[in-house]
Design a protein around this motif. Structure first.
Motif, short mmCIF file in Angstrom:
data_model
loop_
_atom_site.label_atom_id
_atom_site.label_comp_id
_atom_site.label_asym_id
_atom_site.label_seq_id
_atom_site.Cartn_x
_atom_site.Cartn_y
_atom_site.Cartn_z
N THR A 1 -6.39 1.75 -7.54
CA THR A 1 -7.23 0.67 -8.05
C THR A 1 -7.08 0.50 -9.57
OG1 THR A 1 -9.09 2.22 -8.19
CG2 THR A 1 -8.95 0.88 -6.19
N CYS B 1 0.85 -1.19 0.00
CA CYS B 1 0.00 0.00 0.00
C CYS B 1 0.89 1.25 0.00
CB CYS B 1 -0.90 -0.02 1.24
SG CYS B 1 -1.80 1.51 1.50
N GLN C 1 -9.20 1.63 3.69
CA GLN C 1 -9.29 0.31 3.05
C GLN C 1 -10.45 -0.42 3.72
OE1 GLN C 1 -5.76 -2.29 3.01
NE2 GLN C 1 -7.12 -4.04 3.33
N TRP D 1 -10.57 -3.17 -4.91
CA TRP D 1 -9.10 -3.13 -4.93
C TRP D 1 -8.52 -4.52 -5.13
CZ3 TRP D 1 -5.44 -1.58 -0.36
CH2 TRP D 1 -4.21 -1.14 -0.89
N GLN E 1 -2.99 -2.78 -9.77
CA GLN E 1 -3.52 -4.12 -9.46
C GLN E 1 -2.59 -5.21 -10.01
OE1 GLN E 1 -7.63 -5.01 -9.96
NE2 GLN E 1 -8.27 -3.44 -8.51
N SER F 1 -11.68 -2.85 -0.67
CA SER F 1 -11.89 -1.72 -1.57
C SER F 1 -11.29 -0.48 -0.93
CB SER F 1 -13.39 -1.50 -1.78
OG SER F 1 -13.97 -2.65 -2.35
#
Ligand code: GLC
Length: 426
Positions: A328, A44, A90, A136, A333, A307
């Motif tokens: 996203t 992240c 998140q 996500w 991804q 997400s």
């Protein structure tokens, strides 16, 4: 030599000061709170910082507890207080209905990006017509097993829970007798939290015991199939699973499996890339399969996933949304699938050879994802967490031997009826 006119220098200085002020005004700090299971936090941070660099802003990544239920409690506390401390959250696939009132509708700013994600996720994240979070990554419960041990004992990948129990017992006993004293048959998530709801839902659905509250709002927990499923799981505790499993979340079970101390593990996809990493003692010895089912062949994986959502209390909603759209995106991804075996929520990425080579299960077990069982979030709406809390507590009581399955489920039914305030959930 030209001498600068004093006025010109002043003008220049003022101009510089103004420019600096402009930068100070525009370079914002966006705070994002990510989960911290496995590599979640690190990855992240990596992509949030990449966005900040390219956008000329700053990000602060705030670690949330790796226990999903503790994370929800923390987020609810912040949001209920209208706090602007976190811009981007998140959020779990199970929470849109619980948190929707505090989250921005992302659809107007998404430029259609949501159409690239699996429609089921988009539908899950749409509450009263508002897209409250961008998908996500996707999760589904999987069975991880030690290929080398099944080969050594010439045992097949178990197709039923009974087979899993028998193979786990057989390998555990033989290995212990041969000096592998720390080996356990099966590790999973048995702590009283959301993860236990996910595990127990898999046991229930695969036994034909229903999904707690059915889509029509009916409370279905008081039934002999769910009771049998819980009885079977309680039988694992202290035999093929350590008693400590009653306090395991995802990371505790992965710790045991990854140290080479378990034959089977129930976990989410993230465990693959960590088990296969350089230096992992089980690298090259891991298989991934659908979870076992009942003798009729019914198997169930709970649908999980995460997400990203923007808080309505954010002072930088536009930038926070930009960060969410970046995180996203297909590029991010893909990078997360390669580095962390996080299943994309964008369907096109399942055609990507690099992703499928790094994570063969993503192609081979596509069915586990497409047929994954949703928790009863749609039926229970804003009350989902209360329902789940009652369910995991009742399940935990049975696993710990404090109550019989029949008693626990009768009491659970009564509590859920009270929680439903009569007939209607929403
Ligand atoms: C994972 C899943 C989430 C689930 C949680 C349970 O984080 O993505 O959906 O609720 O595990 O522990």
């Amino acid at each position: 030599m030209t001498r600068h006119h004093p006025l010109r220098s002043t003008a220049l200085a003022t101009g510089l000061a103004l420019a600096a002020a402009a930068v100070a005004v525009h370079a914002a700090t966006i705070r994002i709170s990510c989960g911290s299971v496995g590599q979640e936090l690190e990855l992240c941070k990596h992509s949030a910082e990449a966005w900040a660099k390219q956008a000329g802003h700053q990000v602060q990544v705030v670690a949330a507890p790796n226990d999903a239920s503790e994370r929800l409690a923390l987020f609810q506390q912040l949001l209920a207080a209208g706090s602007d401390r976190i811009d981007v959250f998140q959020i779990d696939v199970a929470w849109p209905g619980v948190l929707a009132n505090h989250l921005l509708d992302l659809k107007p700013s998404a430029g259609g990006a949501e159409t690239q994600h699996f429609p089921a996720f988009v539908a899950n994240n749409t509450v009263k017509g508002r897209l409250v979070a961008m998908p996500w990554f996707a999760n589904a419960g999987l069975l991880f097993y030690r290929k080398d041990l099944l080969e050594k004992y010439r045992l097949p990948v178990p197709a039923t829970w009974a087979e899993l129990g028998a193979s786990a017992q057989r390998i555990q006993s033989a290995e212990r007798a041969a000096g592998n004293s720390r080996l356990w048959g099966f590790v999973w998530q048995g702590r009283a939290y959301e993860g236990l709801t996910c595990n127990a839902l898999e046991w229930s659905v695969s036994h034909g015991g229903g999904s707690i509250v059915e889509p029509d709002g009916r409370i279905s927990v008081r039934n002999p199939r769910l009771a049998a499923a819980l009885r079977q799981a309680a039988g694992w505790v202290g035999t093929i699973s350590p008693t400590a499993v009653l306090n395991y979340g995802e990371e505790e079970s992965r710790g045991v499996f990854q140290a080479g101390h378990a034959v089977f593990m129930r976990n989410w996809p993230y465990a693959w890339s960590l088990g296969q990493a350089e230096g992992s003692v089980i690298k090259g010895r891991i298989g991934v399969a659908p979870l076992p089912g009942d003798p009729g062949g019914r198997s169930a994986a709970t649908l999980g996933g995460e997400s990203l959502a923007v808080s309505t209390y954010s002072r930088q909603p536009r930038l926070a949304t930009e960060l969410v759209l970046y995180m996203t995106s297909a590029a991010v991804q893909k990078q997360r699938a390669l580095a962390g075996s996080f299943n994309p929520t964008r369907s096109a990425l399942y055609q990507d050879g690099e992703i499928l080579r790094a994570n063969p299960f993503m192609g081979e077990l596509a069915g586990a994802f497409s047929q994954a069982v949703a928790r009863p979030t749609a039926a229970t709406g804003s009350l989902y967490n209360r329902v789940s809390n009652e369910f995991w507590n009742a399940t935990h009581d049975v696993l710990a031997g404090r109550r019989t399955p029949d008693d626990a489920l009768a009491a659970l039914e009564a509590r859920l009826k009270r929680a439903s305030r009569g007939e209607r959930w929403n």
